[in-house]
Every structure is written in structure tokens, then in C-alpha cells.
Design an enzyme around this catalytic site. Structure first.
Site, PDB file in Angstrom:
ATOM      1  N   SER A 147      16.951  20.794 -15.468  1.00 29.13           N
ATOM      2  CA  SER A 147      15.805  21.683 -15.595  1.00 29.13           C
ATOM      3  C   SER A 147      16.259  23.008 -16.173  1.00 29.13           C
ATOM      4  O   SER A 147      17.399  23.438 -15.957  1.00 29.13           O
ATOM      5  CB  SER A 147      15.168  21.909 -14.216  1.00 29.13           C
ATOM      6  OG  SER A 147      14.323  23.044 -14.230  1.00 29.13           O
TER       7      SER A 147
ATOM      8  N   HIS B 115       0.823  -1.218   0.000  1.00 28.31           N
ATOM      9  CA  HIS B 115       0.000   0.000   0.000  1.00 28.31           C
ATOM     10  C   HIS B 115       0.857   1.269   0.000  1.00 28.31           C
ATOM     11  O   HIS B 115       0.423   2.328   0.471  1.00 28.31           O
ATOM     12  CB  HIS B 115      -0.956   0.035   1.207  1.00 28.31           C
ATOM     13  CG  HIS B 115      -1.765  -1.200   1.385  1.00 28.31           C
ATOM     14  ND1 HIS B 115      -2.937  -1.421   0.710  1.00 28.31           N
ATOM     15  CD2 HIS B 115      -1.556  -2.303   2.161  1.00 28.31           C
ATOM     16  CE1 HIS B 115      -3.441  -2.598   1.068  1.00 28.31           C
ATOM     17  NE2 HIS B 115      -2.609  -3.159   1.943  1.00 28.31           N
TER      18      HIS B 115
ATOM     19  N   TYR C  96      -9.393 -13.741 -46.967  1.00 32.01           N
ATOM     20  CA  TYR C  96      -8.534 -12.553 -46.917  1.00 32.01           C
ATOM     21  C   TYR C  96      -9.359 -11.284 -47.025  1.00 32.01           C
ATOM     22  O   TYR C  96     -10.346 -11.230 -47.770  1.00 32.01           O
ATOM     23  CB  TYR C  96      -7.497 -12.581 -48.045  1.00 32.01           C
ATOM     24  CG  TYR C  96      -6.701 -11.295 -48.120  1.00 32.01           C
ATOM     25  CD1 TYR C  96      -5.693 -11.045 -47.195  1.00 32.01           C
ATOM     26  CD2 TYR C  96      -6.998 -10.324 -49.063  1.00 32.01           C
ATOM     27  CE1 TYR C  96      -4.973  -9.854 -47.224  1.00 32.01           C
ATOM     28  CE2 TYR C  96      -6.287  -9.127 -49.105  1.00 32.01           C
ATOM     29  CZ  TYR C  96      -5.278  -8.906 -48.181  1.00 32.01           C
ATOM     30  OH  TYR C  96      -4.592  -7.728 -48.207  1.00 32.01           O
TER      31      TYR C  96
END
Length: 432
Positions: A279, A157, A319
């Protein structure tokens, strides 16, 4: 003037042709060497059943080998006005050898011709993927053994749960790849069947020796029923897509783990600066862009089976031109799978592990289960041991022993690396 196997002496409207052909000429270049391989087997069989003379076979075989050399050298192209690779090969043979070149299509339809090409291609591509999966598996096992003594938090969790280790984490992905490899092997077996001789899907009045072409092309089996052979168009691609999606699911999950573990909130792993990005405004950033892109690419690959299913679902027997679009879907996906597996192996080779994660006291509670089990082994009933440790946690008095004694198969102290390796080797034997 167009060069089409189905030419009946009139010119289709250019808009119709562009819409129906699409990018097929470019995609067909990938099939060229397989088309030559299939044609070599087919004409050998035609000579055996009397539809070619020995001299014609020798001449056509030499012509096809010349085309194969041009393909290998990058000099083969599908000319403007020529519909596909099958037409181009036949055109070149006819141009160079005269009427003998026109004989190679006897007993074939373009339908079983493209089926042969696709199955040969898929057989090779899936084998290559299997080898790349094995390479990644070996990398993960090596990392598992190298870091088997380094503990890390295990979560349920996304809450701190129990001790894990990098040995377990790397090893888990290695063993999971074996399950994916079984699907790659299954798809390989499905592709590794010879459809040649099914013609347009209903066989031929020529006495074709289909067992002979099966041997010559190295297929492990023959698609016996000619209708079933034609029905395999789409089915082979769907099986390959399922295998690719399975591998992608595992690699994508691994990529997500790395992205999470590189976060400063975790700090479990790092990468060299040159393998990260920065960045435009934050000078401290080291972003795991490669693994983020890998995660995204793998998620796209997991959509592949659904895309193929939606294209082929509920097509009646026989086909249909819809099937041409399978190449648009599958060929780029094969390239993506190769590229992603190679990048995953490269990046993992440079991943750095934090060996002191559990020094942080916030991970103390990882050891509650270890201490409950220690008391139980000392003779305290399990529920009583659970209550004692639980009360200590609630009172803020819990102090972990920080001892991990896992010895059973597959646990922190017994990774079973060799047993897992043997599982992979048994799967790899299928490709032999």
C-alpha cells in the site's frame, strides 16, 4: 491501388474502407500460417481434379512453403492497400510466380477460406487450452495429496459448518476442471470439421474432392452440407467461448477463495512477499493483487458467450459482414485464457498453507456433526444424539472430540485422487 479478391475496378471511399476493415489486417496475421495450410491442401486437390498441372502444383506448393517460412520467421506482413491475409498470400504468389498464382482461388470463396483458417486456429488454440487446463489440474492434484492431512473449516452461508481439508479443497477444483475440459473437448470437435468446398455457402460447379482436403488438413470430419458449413461461422466461436467461460468460472472462483483465505480474518493461506503488493500508506499490507486481477479477468471472460451470442443471434442463413467482428472478440479472449491459466499454475506453486488453523477454539463447533455421528454409531438414535449435542452447545458446555473419521469415496480420508485422474485422462484422449 488496393489488392482485393473482390476488386471490380473502382476505389471505395477511404472512410468506408476504414470502418469496414477496422483492425482486420492485424488480426489476420494470426491466421497467416493456417491460410497457407489450407491453400496447400486446396491446390493439391485442384491438381487431382485437373484444374492445375503437376508442374503448377509443384511451383505453387514451393511458393506457399516459402511464404510459410516467412511467417515463421516473422517476415510476413499484410501490405497497405491489401485487404486481408487471403489477398496477401495470393498477391505474393502472383507477384513471384505469375499467372499460376491467380489459379489458387478456383473453387473457393473468401467465405470458406476464412472458415478453414478459423477452424484450424480454433482446433490448435483449444488443444493448447486443454493442455494448460491439464497442467493446472495436475498442480491441484499434487497440492491435494501433499496437504490431504491438513484440516480447515468448511462453510455454508459463510458460517462455520463442518471440517474440510486442503486435500478436499484443492481436489475439488481439480475435479471441477474435468467438467470444464469436457466443454473444451466439445468445442474442439465442433471446430475440427472441414468447411472447404462450401465456397460462398452454396457449393461449386467444380468437381471438388472435399474428402481429400479433409484428410490433408487432418480434420476429423467433413462439414457435408455446404450451407451448414457456412452456418458454422459464429457457431464454432460460440462453442469455444462457452468452453473458455466455463474454465474461467472455475479459475475465477478459485481466485476468490484465495483472496478470502489470505485475509487476516481467515489466515488459511499466504504468499511470499514478492508475489504480493503493498500500500502507498499502509506499510503492513500484503495484497493478493494477482488473484484479484485473475478474478476480474475471469469474470470478463465469462461475458464472452453473451457477447458472441448478441452479435450472431437472428442472423439469417448465409454470410454477413457482422461475422468479421468475431475475431475482435475471440482472439484477445484466447490470449487472456492462456495467460490466466499459466499464472494460476505459477501462483499455486507458491501458495503456503496454514497447518494449524483449527487450533483456534472458535472452530470448535466444526465438530458437532462428527460428535452427533459418533453417538449415533454407538447406538444412540440420530435425533436424540442431535439433541444432546445441541443442548451442550446452547449451554456452553460443548467440548469437541476433534476426531474426523471420513472414509467413504471422495471424503477427507478417501480423496479418490487416482479415480479423478483417470476421469481427466479419458477426456484428454478425445484430443488424440
Amino acid at each position: 491501388m488496393t489488392n482485393k479478391l473482390w476488386d471490380k475496378g473502382f476505389q471505395p471511399d477511404r472512410m468506408i474502407e476504414e470502418y469496414t476493415v477496422g483492425d482486420d489486417r492485424q488480426l489476420d496475421l494470426r491466421l497467416a500460417r493456417y491460410d497457407v495450410e489450407g491453400s496447400l491442401a486446396h491446390i493439391a486437390m485442384l491438381e487431382k481434379i485437373g484444374l492445375l498441372t503437376a508442374e503448377e502444383l509443384e511451383m505453387l506448393s514451393a511458393g506457399l512453403r516459402q511464404i510459410a517460412a516467412e511467417i515463421d520467421e516473422g517476415r510476413f506482413e499484410i501490405e497497405p492497400g491489401t485487404e486481408d491475409v487471403h489477398s496477401q498470400v495470393e498477391l505474393l504468389l502472383t507477384r513471384r510466380l505469375g499467372d499460376a498464382g491467380k489459379k489458387i482461388h478456383a473453387g473457393r470463396s473468401r467465405n470458406d477460406q476464412v472458415l478453414v483458417d478459423l477452424k484450424l486456429l480454433l482446433r490448435d488454440e483449444l488443444h493448447r487450452i486443454a493442455q494448460e487446463v491439464r497442467t493446472l489440474f495436475d498442480r491441484l492434484q499434487e497440492l491435494s495429496e501433499r496437504h490431504k492431512g491438513v484440516l480447515m473449516p468448511g462453510y455454508t452461508h459463510l458460517q462455520i459448518a463442518m471440517p474440510s481439508s486442503f486435500g478436499l479443497w484443492f481436489g475439488a477444483y481439480a475435479e471441477t476442471l474435468i467438467d470444464d475440459q469436457r466443454l473444451v473437448a466439445a468445442a474442439w470437435h465442433i471446430a475440427n470439421q472441414n468447411p472447404l468446398g462450401s465456397a460462398a455457402g452454396y457449393g461449386s460447379s467444380f468437381p471438388l474432392d472435399r474428402e481429400m482436403t479433409t484428410r490433408l488438413m487432418g480434420f476429423e470430419e467433413l462439414h457435408y452440407n455446404v450451407v451448414a458449413a457456412q452456418m458454422s461461422r459464429g457457431k464454432s466461436e460460440r462453442a469455444a467461448a462457452a468452453a473458455i467461460a466455463a474454465v474461467a468460472a472455475t479459475v475465477g472462483r478459485l481466485a476468490m477463495d484465495v483472496c478470502l483465505m489470505m485475509s487476516q480474518n481467515f489466515g488459511f493461506v499466504t504468499l511470499p512477499d514478492e508475489l504480493t503488493t503493498g500500500s502507498s500508506i499502509m506499510p503492513h499490507k500484503k495484497n493478493p493483487d494477482v488473484f484479484e486481477i485473475m478474478r476480474g479477468r475471469c469474470n470478463r471472460l465469462q461475458a464472452l458467450p453473451n457477447e458472441i451470442a448478441l452479435l450472431t443471434t437472428n442472423l439469417p442463413v448465409g454470410y454477413h459482414r457482422d461475422l468479421q467482428l468475431l475475431k475482435d472478440i475471440l482472439f484477445p479472449a484466447l490470449d487472456e485464457m492462456h495467460r490466466t491459466l499459466a499464472m494460476a499454475d505459477f501462483m499455486l506453486a507458491h501458495l503456503r498453507v496454514n497447518e494449524h488453523i483449527l487450533d483456534d477454539p472458535k472452530y470448535d463447533y466444526l465438530f458437532t456433526v462428527e460428535d452427533v455421528n459418533r453417538l449415533t454409531l454407538a447406538g444412540v438414535p440420530f435425533r436424540e444424539a442431535y439433541r444432546r449435542v445441541g443442548r451442550a452447545v446452547q449451554a456452553g458446555e460443548y467440548r469437541p472430540t476433534r476426531e474426523v473419521r471420513h472414509t467413504h469415496a471422495g471424503s477427507i480420508g478417501n480423496l479418490c485422487t487416482e479415480q479423478i485422474r483417470r476421469k481427466m485422462e479419458r477426456v484428454m484422449e478425445e484430443f488424440e
